[in-house]
Design an enzyme around this catalytic site. Structure first.
Site, PDB file in Angstrom:
ATOM      1  N   LYS A  68       1.121  -1.206   0.052  1.00  0.00           N
ATOM      2  CA  LYS A  68       0.057   0.014   0.025  1.00  0.00           C
ATOM      3  C   LYS A  68       0.736   1.396  -0.022  1.00  0.00           C
ATOM      4  O   LYS A  68       0.462   2.137  -0.404  1.00  0.00           O
ATOM      5  CB  LYS A  68      -0.838  -0.018   1.341  1.00  0.00           C
ATOM      6  N   ASP A 105     -10.052   2.541   2.743  1.00  0.00           N
ATOM      7  CA  ASP A 105     -10.162   1.779   3.940  1.00  0.00           C
ATOM      8  C   ASP A 105     -10.793   2.532   5.139  1.00  0.00           C
ATOM      9  O   ASP A 105     -11.614   1.882   5.862  1.00  0.00           O
ATOM     10  CB  ASP A 105      -8.506   1.294   4.266  1.00  0.00           C
TER      11      ASP A 105
END
Ligand code: ATR
Length: 280
Positions: A68, A105
């Site tokens: 990420k 997220d």
């Protein structure tokens, strides 16, 4: 007839990923012509590899552990929330030909907490366990709800203090504080989020039952066996509500799908299908 657009999730390891199943269900539900596959990324070669896919056959990728941060660096155009998180989980090539990055997220967590579990975070006391990448990814949307207090507790307190400093300018009316995991403040908290990787290791978190009151919700950001010990503790301590992070996974996927396809799928039926399949 034109070919369906192609998407993928990249991670390492990747074989257990539920993302292909989730996006395939979204595509069926919304009638979108697309395919979605899992690809194992090569550590140290993210930019060449994924940059190549996005310049070639893929319209977009989701990014999971451990890439990420690499994804955040690869994107030429970043959303505020991805920049703050220092991590991106959604990439796509924009109309300008550049790679765009976002992090869904945090908003995925908020949707699951608010829409499915009915949590109202405004003015509440929130405790986050852990100060790694998972916590960094959720702090901005949590602070946007203006809780009264947001405490980041970590085994290594310096990491929690670093996060509290990095987000201090966004705290507004929220008391944003850091502490050590073995020096937790008194409860009760309205919401306790487990964002540690402790569930994946042998050492269990040792948490005092005094963190919990009759209105406390406990939420683990991971799902499946890794969430079990924390959820068992939550139940034994008397939490009103507890949940693993499967709903967050579905919601972050839905946000990515909406960015790519311009249509927001219904998440409830997909979550129900996954729970049903997991029970088989
Ligand atoms: P992630 O991206 O999942 O947040 P990470 O950046 O490696 O992964 O962070 C892992 C988090 O879990 C950290 O907060 C870590 O604490 P330290 O900063 O002290 O390492 C926490 N963690 C991992 N194993 C743990 C354990 N057994 N007990 C308590 N905290 C743990």
């Amino acid at each position: 007839m034109s070919r369906p657009d192609r998407y993928a999730v990249v991670g390492n390891p990747i074989h257990h990923s539920l993302s292909p199943r989730i996006h395939t269900l979204f595509a069926e539900q919304t009638g979108q012509a697309m395919t979605y596959e899992a690809r194992r990324g090569t550590p140290g070669q993210f930019a060449e590899e994924v940059g190549g896919w996005l310049a070639g056959e893929l319209r977009g990728v989701n990014v999971t552990v451990p890439f990420k941060e690499d994804a955040c660096q690869l994107a030429a155009v970043l959303s505020d929330r991805a920049r703050r998180a220092g991590a991106a989980n959604t990439l796509w090539t924009g109309d300008d030909g550049r790679i765009h990055g976002d992090n869904t997220d945090g908003v995925g967590l908020l949707r699951d907490l608010e829409d499915r579990l009915g949590c109202d975070l405004n003015g509440r006391r929130i405790l986050i366990l852990g100060a790694g990448g998972a916590t960094r990814g959720i702090l901005l949307p949590l602070l946007e709800r203006t809780p009264a207090e947001l405490i980041v507790a970590n085994r290594t307190p310096a990491r929690a203090e670093g996060l509290a400093r990095d987000f201090a300018d966004l705290a507004g009316d929220t008391r944003l504080q850091a502490c050590a995991l073995d020096a937790l403040p008194d409860g009760p908290f309205d919401l306790i989020l487990n964002a540690t990787a402790a569930g994946l290791s042998e050492d269990a978190l040792e948490l005092p039952a005094g963190l919990v009151g009759p209105r406390t919700t406990a939420y683990d950001l991971v799902y499946g066996p890794a969430a079990l010990r924390f959820l068992d503790w939550a139940e034994a301590a008397g939490c009103a509500l507890s949940s693993d992070g499967l709903g967050m996974l579905v919601e972050q996927a839905a946000e990515a799908f909406a960015i790519w396809r311009g249509v927001h799928p219904e998440t409830g039926p997909v979550l129900a299908t996954l729970r049903h399949e997991a029970a088989d």
